[in-house]
Scaffold this motif. Sequence first.
Motif, PDB file in Angstrom:
ATOM      1  N   CYS A 371      47.506 -29.557 -12.699  1.00  0.00           N
ATOM      2  CA  CYS A 371      46.732 -28.523 -12.023  1.00  0.00           C
ATOM      3  C   CYS A 371      46.118 -27.582 -13.048  1.00  0.00           C
ATOM      4  CB  CYS A 371      47.609 -27.747 -11.034  1.00  0.00           C
ATOM      5  SG  CYS A 371      48.241 -28.748  -9.672  1.00  0.00           S
ATOM      6  N   LEU A 372      44.795 -27.378 -12.945  1.00  0.00           N
ATOM      7  CA  LEU A 372      44.084 -26.522 -13.889  1.00  0.00           C
ATOM      8  C   LEU A 372      43.263 -25.499 -13.105  1.00  0.00           C
ATOM      9  CD1 LEU A 372      42.700 -29.315 -16.256  1.00  0.00           C
ATOM     10  CD2 LEU A 372      44.650 -27.801 -16.703  1.00  0.00           C
ATOM     11  N   PRO A 373      43.240 -24.247 -13.554  1.00  0.00           N
ATOM     12  CA  PRO A 373      42.428 -23.242 -12.852  1.00  0.00           C
ATOM     13  C   PRO A 373      40.938 -23.501 -13.095  1.00  0.00           C
ATOM     14  CG  PRO A 373      43.365 -22.313 -14.846  1.00  0.00           C
ATOM     15  CD  PRO A 373      43.972 -23.675 -14.696  1.00  0.00           C
ATOM     16  N   ARG A 374      40.138 -23.197 -12.094  1.00  0.00           N
ATOM     17  CA  ARG A 374      38.697 -23.375 -12.261  1.00  0.00           C
ATOM     18  C   ARG A 374      38.128 -22.382 -13.269  1.00  0.00           C
ATOM     19  NH1 ARG A 374      35.620 -25.778  -7.123  1.00  0.00           N
ATOM     20  NH2 ARG A 374      34.378 -26.450  -8.884  1.00  0.00           N
ATOM     21  N   ALA A 375      38.798 -21.237 -13.391  1.00  0.00           N
ATOM     22  CA  ALA A 375      38.382 -20.226 -14.371  1.00  0.00           C
ATOM     23  C   ALA A 375      39.620 -19.582 -14.941  1.00  0.00           C
ATOM     24  CB  ALA A 375      37.477 -19.179 -13.728  1.00  0.00           C
ATOM     25  N   ILE A 376      39.648 -19.398 -16.273  1.00  0.00           N
ATOM     26  CA  ILE A 376      40.803 -18.788 -16.931  1.00  0.00           C
ATOM     27  C   ILE A 376      40.602 -17.290 -17.019  1.00  0.00           C
ATOM     28  CG2 ILE A 376      42.140 -18.711 -19.076  1.00  0.00           C
ATOM     29  CD1 ILE A 376      41.401 -21.563 -19.579  1.00  0.00           C
ATOM     30  N   ASN A 377      41.619 -16.543 -16.577  1.00  0.00           N
ATOM     31  CA  ASN A 377      41.528 -15.086 -16.672  1.00  0.00           C
ATOM     32  C   ASN A 377      41.658 -14.650 -18.118  1.00  0.00           C
ATOM     33  OD1 ASN A 377      41.378 -14.812 -13.883  1.00  0.00           O
ATOM     34  ND2 ASN A 377      43.621 -14.846 -13.666  1.00  0.00           N
TER      35      ASN A 377
END
Length: 377
Positions: A371-377
């Motif tokens: 699972c990977l975030p669509r955008a990294i904070n």
Amino acid sequence: MNVSHRSASASSLQSDAARRARLQLLKRLQHSDQLLDTLITSSDYLSELLPCDAVAATLDGEARGSDPALAPLARHLADTLAAQDGNAPCLIQRLERPVKDLSEVLAIRFDAHHDGWLFWFRKPDASRSLAWRTEDLTQAERLRTDLLELRLTQMQQTVAAQRRWISALGHSLYNPLQSIGMSVGLLHVSGDRNLDLQQHIRDASQRMQALIRRTLEVNRLHEGERINLSLADCDLSALIHERLIACQPNNDTAQSHLDIPTGMTATLDTSRCSELLDILLNNAFGHRRRGTPVSISLSEADRMLCLQVANQTSEQNLPLNTLFNPHSHAEGPLHRSGLGISLYLAREIARAHGGSLQAEQNEETLCFVCCLPRAIN
């Protein structure tokens, strides 16, 4: 001088002598790479630290005694006391069958992982109401603390030396392999068989170079370095198709099952994600049951892109908790082919992106879920 003063003075002298003996013993141990032998050859210091008639010790399955007859007894005591209460600072035991008139035992455990025990033996003494006094236990506990710290320092030094060795070995192997890979392309070959051999050498060289790169990176990660990312917009759907073409064997007759919607984008390090995909896809193709397809799906949930790579396996009840451990000695095909390093690195790449990688098994299906975030904070 009255009796109480003489008693206090004698106690103080004994305490000073014990302290000097302990420091001399530790000094010898710090300059020795054979802790077990040094302990026993330093039996005079151990006897001065804690008056006794004999000493013995165990470490890494071996045993030594100031009297050779005590070695088998020490191994037996180590097994017995570990089963009883191996975490206690000091353990007292009375032997039902004395060995050479030795029946009173005081033991400390200084290395739980390597079966490290130290034993003091005494003969029964009718003049003593207790075989071991409070002062004896105090001295034994102090030495145990010192030995624990010594073993920790030695293990840290060993790990640091191993990592330096891995780094030196990796760099030493990488350069000649790179030369082999470059030289293959300069060979003039003719005929399909020679072309196949040339390609085989090139592929093997590239795989070995990749393994060395990953080994060196795992070594750096263990030293505290972090994975650096170069983030950009990435079409993960297209990247999966690209890496699938690169990883799928040419003679593969089983079609892969794909469920990958188009246009699934995210902010990722494309190069690192390509490496992660290669690891998961090569793992699936390399360890599936013969003739079965690999299933690949991509979905979105809560602003996370979830990739699943699954394959059929003949191995049931795989040790999922050790699959990502590069130092695991677990049995099974995944570990025999050394994939612990690659899977560990794949998980670290996912974590560097703020995501996760885990393994699941349902009967004969092994599935890796990334699972990977669509955008990294």
